[in-house]
Every structure is written in structure tokens, then in C-alpha cells.
Design a protein around this motif. Structure first.
Motif, short mmCIF file in Angstrom:
data_model
loop_
_atom_site.label_atom_id
_atom_site.label_comp_id
_atom_site.label_asym_id
_atom_site.label_seq_id
_atom_site.Cartn_x
_atom_site.Cartn_y
_atom_site.Cartn_z
N ARG A 1 15.29 11.08 45.76
CA ARG A 1 14.02 10.98 45.03
C ARG A 1 13.89 12.07 43.99
O ARG A 1 13.45 11.82 42.87
N THR A 2 14.27 13.28 44.38
CA THR A 2 14.15 14.40 43.45
C THR A 2 15.04 14.19 42.24
O THR A 2 14.61 14.40 41.10
N LEU A 3 16.27 13.76 42.47
CA LEU A 3 17.19 13.51 41.37
C LEU A 3 16.66 12.38 40.48
O LEU A 3 16.68 12.48 39.25
N GLY A 4 16.15 11.32 41.10
CA GLY A 4 15.59 10.21 40.33
C GLY A 4 14.39 10.64 39.50
O GLY A 4 14.24 10.24 38.34
N ASN A 5 13.51 11.45 40.09
CA ASN A 5 12.34 11.93 39.35
C ASN A 5 12.73 12.85 38.20
O ASN A 5 12.12 12.81 37.13
N ILE A 6 13.74 13.68 38.40
CA ILE A 6 14.20 14.55 37.31
C ILE A 6 14.75 13.71 36.16
O ILE A 6 14.42 13.95 35.00
N LEU A 7 15.59 12.73 36.49
CA LEU A 7 16.12 11.85 35.45
C LEU A 7 15.01 11.09 34.74
O LEU A 7 15.00 10.95 33.52
N PHE B 1 11.87 11.94 34.43
CA PHE B 1 11.09 12.88 33.63
C PHE B 1 11.78 13.16 32.30
O PHE B 1 11.15 13.16 31.25
N LEU B 2 13.08 13.38 32.35
CA LEU B 2 13.82 13.73 31.14
C LEU B 2 14.01 12.54 30.20
O LEU B 2 14.01 12.70 28.98
N ILE B 3 14.19 11.35 30.75
CA ILE B 3 14.49 10.18 29.92
C ILE B 3 13.24 9.59 29.27
O ILE B 3 13.30 9.10 28.14
N GLY B 4 12.10 9.64 29.91
CA GLY B 4 10.94 9.04 29.27
C GLY B 4 9.62 9.32 29.95
O GLY B 4 8.56 9.00 29.43
N GLY B 5 9.67 9.90 31.14
CA GLY B 5 8.44 10.15 31.88
C GLY B 5 7.52 11.16 31.21
O GLY B 5 6.31 11.01 31.25
N THR C 1 3.07 8.59 36.13
CA THR C 1 4.19 8.36 35.23
C THR C 1 5.11 9.56 35.10
O THR C 1 6.25 9.42 34.68
N LEU C 2 4.64 10.74 35.49
CA LEU C 2 5.50 11.92 35.41
C LEU C 2 6.57 11.91 36.50
O LEU C 2 7.70 12.32 36.27
N SER C 3 6.24 11.45 37.69
CA SER C 3 7.22 11.39 38.79
C SER C 3 6.88 10.23 39.72
O SER C 3 6.31 10.43 40.79
N PRO C 4 7.22 9.00 39.34
CA PRO C 4 6.80 7.83 40.10
C PRO C 4 7.67 7.50 41.32
O PRO C 4 7.22 6.79 42.22
N ILE C 5 8.88 8.00 41.38
CA ILE C 5 9.79 7.60 42.43
C ILE C 5 9.36 8.23 43.75
O ILE C 5 9.20 9.44 43.87
N GLY C 6 9.15 7.39 44.75
CA GLY C 6 8.72 7.85 46.06
C GLY C 6 7.22 7.77 46.27
O GLY C 6 6.74 8.07 47.36
N LYS C 7 6.47 7.36 45.27
CA LYS C 7 5.02 7.22 45.41
C LYS C 7 4.68 5.74 45.56
O LYS C 7 5.35 4.88 45.02
#
Length: 68
Positions: free
Chosen positions: A2-8, A10-14, A48-54
Motif C-alpha cells: 500500500r505504501t509503495l502504491g500510494n507513493i507511486l 502521489f508522484l504520478i498524479g495524486g 486523492t492524495l493517497s487512495p490505496i487502502g482506503k
């Protein structure tokens, strides 16, 4: 993962989407009628800043889970 997905995310478009929702929320705060919409826009910006896992649930379900 989840953390890796949220970081990606965030950087790509979040970041851009989060800032856009936040800015739209500020614009809504200009009128009294728009304040409730502005509050919801700021909540969406958080998602939208970190949607993965929510998970988005209804208020009744969230209150039941909290035990209220």
C-alpha cells in the motif's frame, strides 16, 4: 505494498489532483451556499492524495463501526 502504491500514485498524479480538489474547495468557500460543497471537496482532496487502502462507506456504516 500500500505504501509503495500510494507513493507511486502521489508522484504520478495524486499531488496534482489533490491540489486541484483543494483549490476547487477554496473557491466554493466564497459563498455561503458553497461552504458544504467546499468541505466535501477538501475531503475528496484527502482521498486523492493517497487512495490505496482506503474505503469509502456511508456515514451510518462508519458510525456503526465506531460503536456510536
Amino acid at each position: 505494498m500500500r505504501t509503495l502504491g500510494n507513493i507511486l500514485w502521489f508522484l504520478i498524479g495524486g499531488l496534482e489532483m489533490g491540489l486541484a480538489w483543494w483549490l476547487a474547495g477554496l473557491v466554493m468557500y466564497v459563498s455561503i451556499v458553497g461552504i458544504p460543497f467546499g468541505i466535501q471537496h477538501v475531503k475528496i482532496a484527502d482521498l486523492t492524495l493517497s487512495p490505496i487502502g482506503k474505503t469509502v462507506v456511508r456515514e451510518e456504516v462508519a458510525q456503526a463501526a465506531r460503536g456510536r
